[in-house]
Write a protein that holds these residues in place. Structure first.
Motif, PDB file in Angstrom:
ATOM      1  N   MET A 137      21.005  -6.089  48.107  1.00 21.58           N
ATOM      2  CA  MET A 137      21.645  -6.351  49.402  1.00 21.58           C
ATOM      3  C   MET A 137      22.629  -7.516  49.301  1.00 21.58           C
ATOM      4  O   MET A 137      23.711  -7.463  49.898  1.00 21.58           O
ATOM      5  CB  MET A 137      20.593  -6.646  50.466  1.00 21.58           C
ATOM      6  N   LEU A 138      22.250  -8.554  48.569  1.00 23.79           N
ATOM      7  CA  LEU A 138      23.156  -9.691  48.392  1.00 23.79           C
ATOM      8  C   LEU A 138      24.434  -9.256  47.674  1.00 23.79           C
ATOM      9  O   LEU A 138      25.536  -9.669  48.044  1.00 23.79           O
ATOM     10  CB  LEU A 138      22.467 -10.815  47.614  1.00 23.79           C
ATOM     11  N   THR A 139      24.292  -8.404  46.653  1.00 26.49           N
ATOM     12  CA  THR A 139      25.460  -7.888  45.941  1.00 26.49           C
ATOM     13  C   THR A 139      26.347  -7.094  46.894  1.00 26.49           C
ATOM     14  O   THR A 139      27.577  -7.210  46.837  1.00 26.49           O
ATOM     15  CB  THR A 139      25.023  -6.996  44.758  1.00 26.49           C
ATOM     16  N   ASP A 140      25.746  -6.323  47.785  1.00 31.11           N
ATOM     17  CA  ASP A 140      26.512  -5.537  48.759  1.00 31.11           C
ATOM     18  C   ASP A 140      27.375  -6.418  49.661  1.00 31.11           C
ATOM     19  O   ASP A 140      28.465  -6.007  50.071  1.00 31.11           O
ATOM     20  CB  ASP A 140      25.582  -4.698  49.633  1.00 31.11           C
ATOM     21  N   ILE A 141      26.893  -7.605  49.985  1.00 38.31           N
ATOM     22  CA  ILE A 141      27.677  -8.488  50.861  1.00 38.31           C
ATOM     23  C   ILE A 141      28.478  -9.521  50.079  1.00 38.31           C
ATOM     24  O   ILE A 141      29.113 -10.397  50.659  1.00 38.31           O
ATOM     25  CB  ILE A 141      26.790  -9.169  51.935  1.00 38.31           C
ATOM     26  N   GLY A 142      28.427  -9.423  48.740  1.00 37.27           N
ATOM     27  CA  GLY A 142      29.264 -10.278  47.896  1.00 37.27           C
ATOM     28  C   GLY A 142      28.746 -11.685  47.698  1.00 37.27           C
ATOM     29  O   GLY A 142      29.530 -12.612  47.518  1.00 37.27           O
ATOM     30  N   ILE A 143      27.433 -11.854  47.735  1.00 38.63           N
ATOM     31  CA  ILE A 143      26.825 -13.169  47.556  1.00 38.63           C
ATOM     32  C   ILE A 143      25.834 -13.094  46.395  1.00 38.63           C
ATOM     33  O   ILE A 143      25.038 -12.162  46.320  1.00 38.63           O
ATOM     34  CB  ILE A 143      26.089 -13.626  48.831  1.00 38.63           C
ATOM     35  N   SER A 144      25.904 -14.063  45.504  1.00 42.18           N
ATOM     36  CA  SER A 144      24.943 -14.103  44.402  1.00 42.18           C
ATOM     37  C   SER A 144      23.631 -14.716  44.884  1.00 42.18           C
ATOM     38  O   SER A 144      23.579 -15.373  45.929  1.00 42.18           O
ATOM     39  CB  SER A 144      25.503 -14.931  43.239  1.00 42.18           C
ATOM     40  N   ARG A 145      22.573 -14.504  44.118  1.00 39.41           N
ATOM     41  CA  ARG A 145      21.273 -15.095  44.457  1.00 39.41           C
ATOM     42  C   ARG A 145      21.395 -16.624  44.494  1.00 39.41           C
ATOM     43  O   ARG A 145      20.837 -17.285  45.366  1.00 39.41           O
ATOM     44  CB  ARG A 145      20.215 -14.640  43.446  1.00 39.41           C
ATOM     45  N   ALA A 146      22.155 -17.189  43.558  1.00 36.10           N
ATOM     46  CA  ALA A 146      22.327 -18.652  43.511  1.00 36.10           C
ATOM     47  C   ALA A 146      23.037 -19.162  44.769  1.00 36.10           C
ATOM     48  O   ALA A 146      22.655 -20.191  45.337  1.00 36.10           O
ATOM     49  CB  ALA A 146      23.099 -19.054  42.260  1.00 36.10           C
ATOM     50  N   GLU A 147      24.069 -18.444  45.213  1.00 35.71           N
ATOM     51  CA  GLU A 147      24.779 -18.844  46.437  1.00 35.71           C
ATOM     52  C   GLU A 147      23.866 -18.750  47.654  1.00 35.71           C
ATOM     53  O   GLU A 147      23.881 -19.630  48.525  1.00 35.71           O
ATOM     54  CB  GLU A 147      26.011 -17.968  46.650  1.00 35.71           C
ATOM     55  N   ALA A 148      23.076 -17.688  47.697  1.00 34.34           N
ATOM     56  CA  ALA A 148      22.134 -17.523  48.808  1.00 34.34           C
ATOM     57  C   ALA A 148      21.109 -18.655  48.803  1.00 34.34           C
ATOM     58  O   ALA A 148      20.789 -19.219  49.852  1.00 34.34           O
ATOM     59  CB  ALA A 148      21.437 -16.174  48.717  1.00 34.34           C
ATOM     60  N   ARG A 149      20.614 -18.992  47.627  1.00 36.62           N
ATOM     61  CA  ARG A 149      19.622 -20.066  47.520  1.00 36.62           C
ATOM     62  C   ARG A 149      20.225 -21.402  47.965  1.00 36.62           C
ATOM     63  O   ARG A 149      19.573 -22.184  48.664  1.00 36.62           O
ATOM     64  CB  ARG A 149      19.110 -20.162  46.082  1.00 36.62           C
ATOM     65  N   MET A 150      21.480 -21.657  47.562  1.00 32.57           N
ATOM     66  CA  MET A 150      22.144 -22.901  47.988  1.00 32.57           C
ATOM     67  C   MET A 150      22.251 -22.970  49.511  1.00 32.57           C
ATOM     68  O   MET A 150      22.016 -24.016  50.113  1.00 32.57           O
ATOM     69  CB  MET A 150      23.534 -23.015  47.359  1.00 32.57           C
ATOM     70  N   GLU A 151      22.618 -21.838  50.129  1.00 31.97           N
ATOM     71  CA  GLU A 151      22.738 -21.808  51.591  1.00 31.97           C
ATOM     72  C   GLU A 151      21.370 -21.983  52.252  1.00 31.97           C
ATOM     73  O   GLU A 151      21.229 -22.717  53.231  1.00 31.97           O
ATOM     74  CB  GLU A 151      23.377 -20.490  52.044  1.00 31.97           C
ATOM     75  N   CYS A 152      20.363 -21.322  51.707  1.00 34.72           N
ATOM     76  CA  CYS A 152      19.031 -21.385  52.297  1.00 34.72           C
ATOM     77  C   CYS A 152      18.379 -22.748  52.133  1.00 34.72           C
ATOM     78  O   CYS A 152      17.508 -23.122  52.924  1.00 34.72           O
ATOM     79  CB  CYS A 152      18.133 -20.314  51.679  1.00 34.72           C
ATOM     80  N   ASP A 153      18.796 -23.497  51.125  1.00 35.41           N
ATOM     81  CA  ASP A 153      18.227 -24.823  50.883  1.00 35.41           C
ATOM     82  C   ASP A 153      18.812 -25.893  51.806  1.00 35.41           C
ATOM     83  O   ASP A 153      18.291 -27.000  51.889  1.00 35.41           O
ATOM     84  CB  ASP A 153      18.437 -25.245  49.426  1.00 35.41           C
ATOM     85  N   LYS A 154      19.899 -25.559  52.512  1.00 37.57           N
ATOM     86  CA  LYS A 154      20.503 -26.526  53.428  1.00 37.57           C
ATOM     87  C   LYS A 154      19.571 -26.754  54.626  1.00 37.57           C
ATOM     88  O   LYS A 154      18.934 -25.821  55.107  1.00 37.57           O
ATOM     89  CB  LYS A 154      21.835 -25.998  53.981  1.00 37.57           C
TER      90      LYS A 154
END
Length: 74
Positions: free
Chosen positions: A52-69
């Protein structure tokens, strides 16, 4: 979260004709709604699969960075 967005819009409209004190209360409410919305969105993002992250153009690392905020950081 649509309820939160709708509440923010209606309170923003109410603030137009409100007194200074009322506008301050509405501003605090608006900020709290925004923080709650961010926290919810980040929880949802954290739950997405790699596919799903690949479908929206976000890597797992980018998602983790956003979620850690923290919720108060945009």
């Amino acid at each position: 979260m649509e309820t939160s967005l709708a509440a923010r819009r209606s309170f923003a409209e109410a603030a137009e004709g409100a007194s200074r004190g009322s506008r301050a209360v509405l501003s605090v409410f608006d900020t709290l709604c925004l923080w709650r919305e961010r926290a919810w969105q980040r929880r949802q993002l954290a739950g997405l699969s790699d596919h799903m992250l690949t479908d929206i153009g976000i890597s797992r690392a980018e998602a983790r960075m956003e979620c850690d905020k923290p919720f108060w950081k945009g």
